[in-house]
Design a protein around this motif. Sequence first.
Motif, mmCIF file in Angstrom:
data_model
loop_
_atom_site.group_PDB
_atom_site.id
_atom_site.type_symbol
_atom_site.label_atom_id
_atom_site.label_comp_id
_atom_site.label_asym_id
_atom_site.label_seq_id
_atom_site.Cartn_x
_atom_site.Cartn_y
_atom_site.Cartn_z
ATOM 1 N N THR A 82 0.811 -1.220 0.000
ATOM 2 C CA THR A 82 0.000 0.000 0.000
ATOM 3 C C THR A 82 0.845 1.272 0.000
ATOM 4 O OG1 THR A 82 -0.144 -0.015 2.420
ATOM 5 C CG2 THR A 82 -1.902 -1.132 1.209
ATOM 6 N N SER A 143 -4.903 4.084 5.495
ATOM 7 C CA SER A 143 -4.998 2.723 4.952
ATOM 8 C C SER A 143 -4.893 1.661 6.042
ATOM 9 C CB SER A 143 -3.889 2.498 3.919
ATOM 10 O OG SER A 143 -2.613 2.710 4.509
ATOM 11 N N CYS A 147 -3.040 -1.785 5.441
ATOM 12 C CA CYS A 147 -1.577 -1.682 5.495
ATOM 13 C C CYS A 147 -1.021 -2.530 6.639
ATOM 14 C CB CYS A 147 -1.133 -0.225 5.635
ATOM 15 S SG CYS A 147 -1.584 0.572 7.194
#
Length: 490
Positions: A82, A143, A147
């Motif tokens: 990510t 995220s 993540c």
Amino acid sequence: MLTQDKQQRNWKPIIQAFEAVLGKNGVVQRREELITYECDGLTGYRQRPAVVVLPRTTEQVAAAVKICNQYSLPFIARGSGTGLSGGALPGEDSVLIVTSLMRQILSIDLENQRAVVQPGVINSWVTQAVSGAGFYYAPDPSSQIICSIGGNIAENSGGVHCLKYGVTTNHVLGLKLVLPDGEIVDVGGQIPEMPGYDLTGIFVGSEGTLGIATEITLKILKTAESICVLLADFTSVEAAGAAVSDIISAGIIPGGMEMMDNFSINAVEDVVATNCYPRDATAILLIEIDGLEVEVAGNKQRVIEICKRNGARSVTSASDPETRLKLWKGRKAAFAAAGHLSPDYYVQDGVIPRTQLPYVLQEIEALSQKFGYRVANVFHAGDGNLHPLILYDNSVHGALEKVEELGGEILKLCVKVGGSISGEHGIGADKKCYMPDMFSQADLETMQWLRQVFNPKGLANPDKIFPTPRTCGEAANAVSAKNFEGIERF
């Protein structure tokens, strides 16, 4: 050159060596399967690795790294993929060591407020594991539901709550590392301060250039007694920026303080439909106050007064978890919302002094007009961490190069006003050409010396962070396209 030409290398014994350690299911080599790993969140550049390995233990990581060292193979560590700076972008003829299967929470020690996790553990899983006992893990990138902790370690990720509680490095107590020669070492410990050199601090944020973290000891925090989220809307960015400065000047340190411009507000409402963000506001501030109940009550009133004194039209308050989550939902979804507005977007990550916010936003708007690309601004207002989202269409020939040029001008602007070219996304492959704009040649050489201590053969994540070749910095100053030799543009 770190490696031989791909056509000249005999991969058969290398693949066999990897399979002997990881099993056939732990080695990915078919061309069509490698497509999954050809880029990270910086999707404009893609390069398939030669092979991908999927270890599950520290010992397997060490064995894979030793094979790379034996054959002088460049290797890149990757978590969830990510990252937004190309830090996990494979190199040609490279090995990608993917830690996504290393996803165990190894231990939780509530009494001493710490947890030990593998690098593939997803950020939000840590809080989920301890929230029932009244604890949480503070670093929360947007995220965070996808993540991984290993990637957070590599990039020194931040998030909404970094203003008050700090970024990843402030929450890492110790690390088990595999060095680029395959040696397993432990740095740091189980207490916040250890005697001697801060090797943990050196490693966090090193973007995989010093080795691979395989076990991470994290600090977890007790959930605050009271939490309140305020949403203030303004008719000018200058007024919102002044409110940010006045809140900090008043001695109030919010748990988080975020700003979104009108473009971002409407993008979020179009996609997420929170019905919380006023569409006609020029800017909004999201301010989270946490602490003891009496402290939150007092600071809440002071923040409301400061916002209104600076021209806020209204201030909405939420204390219950459901409404707080709803207010934050739009901010967390801002990047995804931008993806609905445009076929592609390019996000930058710079830091500026809070007092420079109105000037910098005006300059970004001027650059937007000059280059002809719309820019949405979403950022951590409290610590001046900007995330301008440049919207473009990658199918248009030459668009990516122009957008990169615009992004580079924004980074240079951040440095000009006393800021930084990265707050939490790292340098990776994307911003390495702009390092000379921030650091002197002596600074860069000193960093390289440190890197060579851990990574003398240059195998661990080569061609990241530092300008390559030496003229790369000159090319950046001339604002020309970055050099990604051997990497395809998409």
